[in-house]
Motif scaffolding. Structure first.
Motif, short mmCIF file in Angstrom:
data_model
loop_
_atom_site.label_atom_id
_atom_site.label_comp_id
_atom_site.label_asym_id
_atom_site.label_seq_id
_atom_site.Cartn_x
_atom_site.Cartn_y
_atom_site.Cartn_z
N VAL A 37 0.40 -1.70 -0.52
CA VAL A 37 0.50 0.01 0.12
C VAL A 37 1.07 1.36 -0.19
N VAL A 38 2.03 1.36 0.32
CA VAL A 38 3.13 2.10 0.95
C VAL A 38 3.03 2.65 -1.00
N ASP A 39 3.70 0.82 -1.45
CA ASP A 39 4.55 0.85 -2.56
C ASP A 39 3.74 1.76 -3.38
N ARG A 40 2.36 0.96 -3.47
CA ARG A 40 1.23 2.49 -4.71
C ARG A 40 1.33 3.51 -4.22
N ILE A 41 1.21 4.55 -3.28
CA ILE A 41 0.63 5.22 -2.85
C ILE A 41 2.49 5.95 -2.60
N VAL A 42 3.14 5.36 -2.53
CA VAL A 42 4.26 6.73 -2.50
C VAL A 42 5.30 6.40 -3.45
N ASP A 54 -3.08 10.40 2.28
CA ASP A 54 -3.14 9.54 1.47
C ASP A 54 -3.55 8.19 2.41
N LEU A 55 -2.08 7.94 2.80
CA LEU A 55 -2.18 6.62 3.44
C LEU A 55 -3.52 6.05 4.50
N SER A 56 -3.87 7.09 5.67
CA SER A 56 -4.97 6.70 6.52
C SER A 56 -6.12 6.70 6.16
N ASN A 57 -6.22 7.65 4.91
CA ASN A 57 -7.52 7.70 4.38
C ASN A 57 -7.54 5.74 3.88
N GLN A 58 -6.42 5.08 3.37
CA GLN A 58 -7.11 4.35 2.54
C GLN A 58 -6.70 3.30 3.44
N THR A 59 -5.98 2.92 4.57
CA THR A 59 -5.64 1.80 5.19
C THR A 59 -6.63 2.59 6.85
N SER A 62 -3.86 3.98 12.36
CA SER A 62 -4.38 4.94 13.18
C SER A 62 -3.22 5.56 11.78
N GLN A 63 -3.62 7.67 12.37
CA GLN A 63 -3.08 7.96 11.44
C GLN A 63 -1.07 7.97 11.99
N MET A 64 -1.06 7.38 13.45
CA MET A 64 0.27 7.22 13.64
C MET A 64 0.82 6.18 13.20
N ALA A 65 0.47 5.91 13.08
CA ALA A 65 0.37 4.04 12.81
C ALA A 65 1.42 4.72 11.21
N CYS A 66 1.01 5.38 10.20
CA CYS A 66 1.11 5.79 9.05
C CYS A 66 1.91 6.40 9.18
N ALA A 67 1.94 7.72 10.01
CA ALA A 67 3.30 8.92 9.73
C ALA A 67 4.67 7.20 10.33
N VAL A 68 4.72 6.34 11.06
CA VAL A 68 5.99 5.47 11.17
C VAL A 68 6.32 4.79 9.72
N THR A 151 -3.07 19.34 10.58
CA THR A 151 -1.95 19.67 9.42
C THR A 151 -0.85 17.79 9.15
N TYR A 152 -0.69 17.75 7.69
CA TYR A 152 -0.06 16.34 7.64
C TYR A 152 1.47 16.62 7.28
N GLY A 153 2.86 16.59 7.57
CA GLY A 153 3.60 17.26 7.17
C GLY A 153 4.91 16.36 7.50
N VAL A 154 5.96 16.56 6.20
CA VAL A 154 7.46 15.45 6.83
C VAL A 154 8.52 17.70 6.77
N LEU A 155 9.07 17.02 7.49
CA LEU A 155 9.94 18.16 8.01
C LEU A 155 11.74 17.36 7.22
N ALA A 156 12.13 17.76 6.10
CA ALA A 156 13.95 16.98 6.13
C ALA A 156 14.89 17.47 5.85
N GLU A 157 15.91 17.31 5.91
CA GLU A 157 17.03 17.88 6.43
C GLU A 157 17.08 18.43 4.98
N ARG A 158 17.46 17.70 3.73
CA ARG A 158 17.38 18.20 2.18
C ARG A 158 16.51 18.48 1.69
N ASP A 159 16.57 19.53 0.74
CA ASP A 159 15.25 19.55 0.23
C ASP A 159 15.49 18.58 -1.53
#
Length: 245
Positions: A37-42, A54-59, A62-68, A151-159
């Motif tokens: 499922v992660v492969d299909r979405i990402v 999208d991951l939380s809507n299609q599984t 919990s949203q926490m498990a989807c974040a992990v 809000t659903y966010g990603v923090l990354a050290e690289r652009d």
């Protein structure tokens, strides 16, 4: 890991409660969010805030498990995070590669952070940062989307998303101005520390116990329950100093 290996690993952790919580989250992410499922979405990535939604809507996870689960696809140091729009606080953050400054559960979003101003159904991708209540600050790139409640966010050290033309603050490409010093802490840490010091004692925060000299000193002191003086904790007997006993 086998069960015995997990227990040994857990026993070696400095903050066992947090380590156990993270371990449980990792297991939940693996069991409840299938890799296909992660492969299909990402796809080929990079991961975005919209992917988390999208991951939380299609599984059924919990949203926490989807974040992990999504954090395993982040290709640099950073965090996958959920924030509550009504309280402007962090609901959950799945960390990747031990970032030096990171969002933590129930932490208030910094007042000047883009996540504090994002509107429902808005998407943002830009250079940003994260900071702590004690003044530590670190540059990040941010990709986020919002709904009415979260809000659903990603923090990354690289652009990862090529959202900026210049990358003056990217770690490894320039000096962001934070002081670097060495620290020997009573908790056992001995090494270099990069980050803004405590504004009161001007000493760096230990990356292992997260304490400065002020907090270490307070941990060793106690207050007499009769005269209310602050004294070394070892001099108190049942909370009472020698002069009041």
């Amino acid at each position: 890991m086998e069960d015995a290996e997990v227990l040994v690993w857990l026993a070696d952790q400095d903050q066992r409660d947090k380590a156990l919580e993270r371990l449980c989250d990792e297991i939940a992410g693996m069991l409840l969010v299938p890799e296909h499922v992660v492969d299909r979405i990402v796809g080929h990535g990079p991961v975005t805030g919209q992917h988390l939604l999208d991951l939380s809507n299609q599984t059924s996870a919990s949203q926490m498990a989807c974040a992990v689960a999504l954090a395993r696809r982040l290709t640099c140091t950073g965090a996958i995070m959920l924030t509550d729009r009504s309280t402007n606080k962090v609901v959950y953050a799945a960390l990747v590669d031990s970032p030096v400054v990171y969002p933590s559960r129930n932490q208030a979003i910094p007042t000047d952070h883009p996540l504090s101003r994002i509107a429902p159904r808005q998407q943002i991708c830009r250079e940003s940062f994260w900071s702590t209540p004690w003044g530590a600050r670190h540059p990040y790139y941010l990709n986020a989307t919002a709904r009415e409640k979260r809000t659903y966010g990603v923090l990354a050290e690289r652009d990862l998303w090529n959202c900026e033309a210049l990358h003056l603050n990217t770690p490894g490409f320039g000096d962001d101005g934070r002081p670097c010093t060495t620290l020997t802490c009573p908790c056992g840490f001995d090494g270099s520390v990069t980050g803004w010091p405590c504004p009161q004692c001007s000493k760096p925060y230990c990356p292992r116990c997260n304490r400065c000299d002020c907090e270490r000193r307070e941990a060793l002191e106690g207050r007499c329950t009769k005269c209310f003086l602050h004294l070394p904790r070892r001099s108190l007997v049942n909370g009472v100093c020698s002069d009041c006993r």
